[in-house]
Design an enzyme around this catalytic site. Structure first.
Site, PDB file in Angstrom:
ATOM      1  N   TRP A 187       0.862  -1.195   0.000  1.00 15.90           N
ATOM      2  CA  TRP A 187       0.000   0.000   0.000  1.00 15.90           C
ATOM      3  C   TRP A 187       0.900   1.248   0.000  1.00 15.90           C
ATOM      4  O   TRP A 187       1.854   1.320   0.790  1.00 15.90           O
ATOM      5  CB  TRP A 187      -0.888  -0.046   1.256  1.00 15.90           C
ATOM      6  N   ASP A 268      -0.826  -5.364   9.439  1.00 12.44           N
ATOM      7  CA  ASP A 268      -1.793  -4.367   9.000  1.00 12.44           C
ATOM      8  C   ASP A 268      -3.041  -5.139   8.588  1.00 12.44           C
ATOM      9  O   ASP A 268      -3.027  -5.881   7.611  1.00 12.44           O
ATOM     10  CB  ASP A 268      -1.221  -3.576   7.815  1.00 12.44           C
ATOM     11  N   LYS A 304     -13.339  -0.672   5.827  1.00 11.25           N
ATOM     12  CA  LYS A 304     -13.903  -1.512   4.762  1.00 11.25           C
ATOM     13  C   LYS A 304     -14.920  -2.500   5.321  1.00 11.25           C
ATOM     14  O   LYS A 304     -16.014  -2.624   4.794  1.00 11.25           O
ATOM     15  CB  LYS A 304     -12.806  -2.311   4.057  1.00 11.25           C
TER      16      LYS A 304
END
Ligand code: KET
Length: 458
Positions: A187, A268, A304
């Protein structure tokens, strides 16, 4: 005592500004005698003269480029074409292309609004206690020995990003190794978060473009040659941007290697539930590291999986060897958080806590989450079928093999630029598309664009 002088005319007429400059001059002359220089400096603007001759004191600021992911939305918003399609940012859309608020979230919000006993006082520095406890259970498992032994400290964070940042600041201050290894690719915000916190960022091989799969050998070699104690950033599931995760057997090998070298895992977890549709299955990698009794960090995001993007709700957990260490670590996390943003916001965390602590609501959430994950999986199949039926050159099976929100298409920068220019399809320049932004209606348009891009631009 500093003289009481009003500076309120600083933005008024030229006379006001001159008077205000004079007042400031007198005040500063006074403070030079009566205050220590550090305090005095805090009250003076660095170069007031520049403002008076018309130049901005910021005239030398260079324009920064847009963010590689969020900038895609900025460009999309400027496009007036009716066929435009945003597959840039990882944000879930319905079949109608609309953002989704989960029913269970609406229900929780209604309950919170109706509850007259609720107040909007500051939360403690580490956030809402219930939320923290329930978040730890969600990722480590309700029966996790680490939780039962009070070896975990969890603090509420500003979604995944803020939780990563707090973890990074803590490590930079209190951990003996300042090097963090991040996967290549990862990311786009990871290197920035860790560098700005004062860690030194190195990469380990992760993705092999030739197989469009995991570069497992490269990963083991690179972590094997990392210095003892180095921090390693691991995507808990649904690796962004590649959609390629290690198998459970591979995770086990990674765990053994990392533990044998004393490497510190920093997970993460931004997509728990989005990869497989199951919250427990998507937490497996984290849980096998915690099960061995070793230490690790985990940053969670509810952006999300609960659709709480703009509420900025997440958590940072640090699993320690003993309860005593965990409580000391927590005391230091407070010192990281307090000068950064003082304490976190209450609304999003209250929504999450309401849902996680109620059996029925939790169940309703898992069903809605599974529906989102399933819709994404359906989009993968539809896109794959659409390319097959067009006879698009190349092997596109990775579209159905990859998991999570994104497909790492393999399209190059020129092909991406072509698709944006000719088809008004917006995506990140590395060829990543958000499958969550696609619908049955828009699949043919995307397939046409990919077909044209790979046949015209090689
Ligand atoms: N980790 C990963 C791997 C990740 O993809 C994101 C967001 C985050 C953390 C942070 O999310 P937060 O909203 O702070 O909880 N990724 C999407 C959005 C973004 O770039 O901000 C994306 O990649 O599109």
């Amino acid at each position: 005592m500093r003289p009481q002088v009003s500076l309120s005319g600083a933005h008024g007429s030229p006379t006001d500004r001159r008077l205000s400059a004079l007042a400031r001059h007198l005040a500063d002359a006074h403070s030079a005698f009566s205050m220590d220089s550090q305090n005095a400096n805090q009250t003076i603007s660095p170069s007031p003269t520049a403002a008076f001759n018309g130049d901005s004191v910021f005239a030398n600021v260079v324009r920064a480029p847009e963010d590689p992911i969020l900038g895609v939305t900025v460009a999309y918003n400027k496009d007036t074409s009716p066929i435009k399609l945003n597959l840039g940012v990882g944000a879930y859309r319905t079949e109608e292309g609309k953002p989704l608020i989960l029913n269970v979230v609406r229900r929780a919000e209604q309950m919170l609004v109706n509850d007259q006993s609720r107040v909007k006082e500051y939360l403690p520095i580490i956030g809402l206690a219930d939320f923290n406890k329930l978040s730890a259970k969600l990722i480590f498992g309700a029966d996790s020995p680490a939780i039962q032994e009070n070896r975990v400290t969890t603090v509420q964070g500003l979604s995944g990003t803020g939780s990563l940042r707090v973890g990074a600041e803590f490590l930079a201050k209190h951990y003996h190794q300042r090097t963090i290894y991040i996967p290549q690719p990862t990311w786009g915000n990871h290197p920035k978060i860790f560098t700005i916190a004062g860690l030194s960022v190195k990469t380990y091989r992760y993705y092999d473009p030739s197989t469009r799969g995991l570069h497992f050998q490269g990963l083991l070699e690179d972590l094997g040659s990392a210095p003892t104690g180095a921090i390693v950033l691991l995507h808990a599931c649904a690796h962004n941007p590649t959609g390629v995760d290690p198998t459970l057997e591979q995770w086990e090998q990674i765990r053994k290697l990392m533990r044998s070298k004393g490497l510190l895992p920093f997970f993460d977890s931004a997509y728990q539930g989005f990869a497989s549709g199951s919250l427990d299955a998507d937490a497996q990698a984290v849980r096998i590291f915690v099960a061995d009794g070793g230490e690790c960090l985990a940053a969670q995001s509810y952006a999300k999986n609960m659709g709480l993007y703009g509420e900025r709700v997440g958590a940072l957990s640090i699993v320690c060897r003993t309860a005593d260490v965990a409580s000391k670590v927590e005391s230091q996390l407070k010192l990281v958080i307090r000068p950064m943003y003082s304490n976190p916001p209450i609304h999003g965390a209250s929504i999450v806590a309401t849902i996680l602590k109620d059996r029925d609501m939790f169940h309703e959430w898992t069903i809605e989450l599974k529906a989102m994950a399933d819709r994404i999986i359906t989009m993968r199949q539809k896109l794959f079928d659409a390319l097959s039926s067009r006879g698009t050159p190349g092997d596109w099976s990775h579209i159905i093999k990859q998991i999570g929100m994104f497909t790492f298409t393999g399209l190059n920068t020129e092909q991406v630029a072509f698709m944006t220019k000719e088809y008004h399809i917006y995506m990140t320049s590395d060829g990543r598309i958000s499958m969550a932004g696609l619908s049955s209606k828009t699949v043919p348009h995307l397939a046409d664009a990919i077909h044209a891009a790979v046949t015209r631009i090689v």
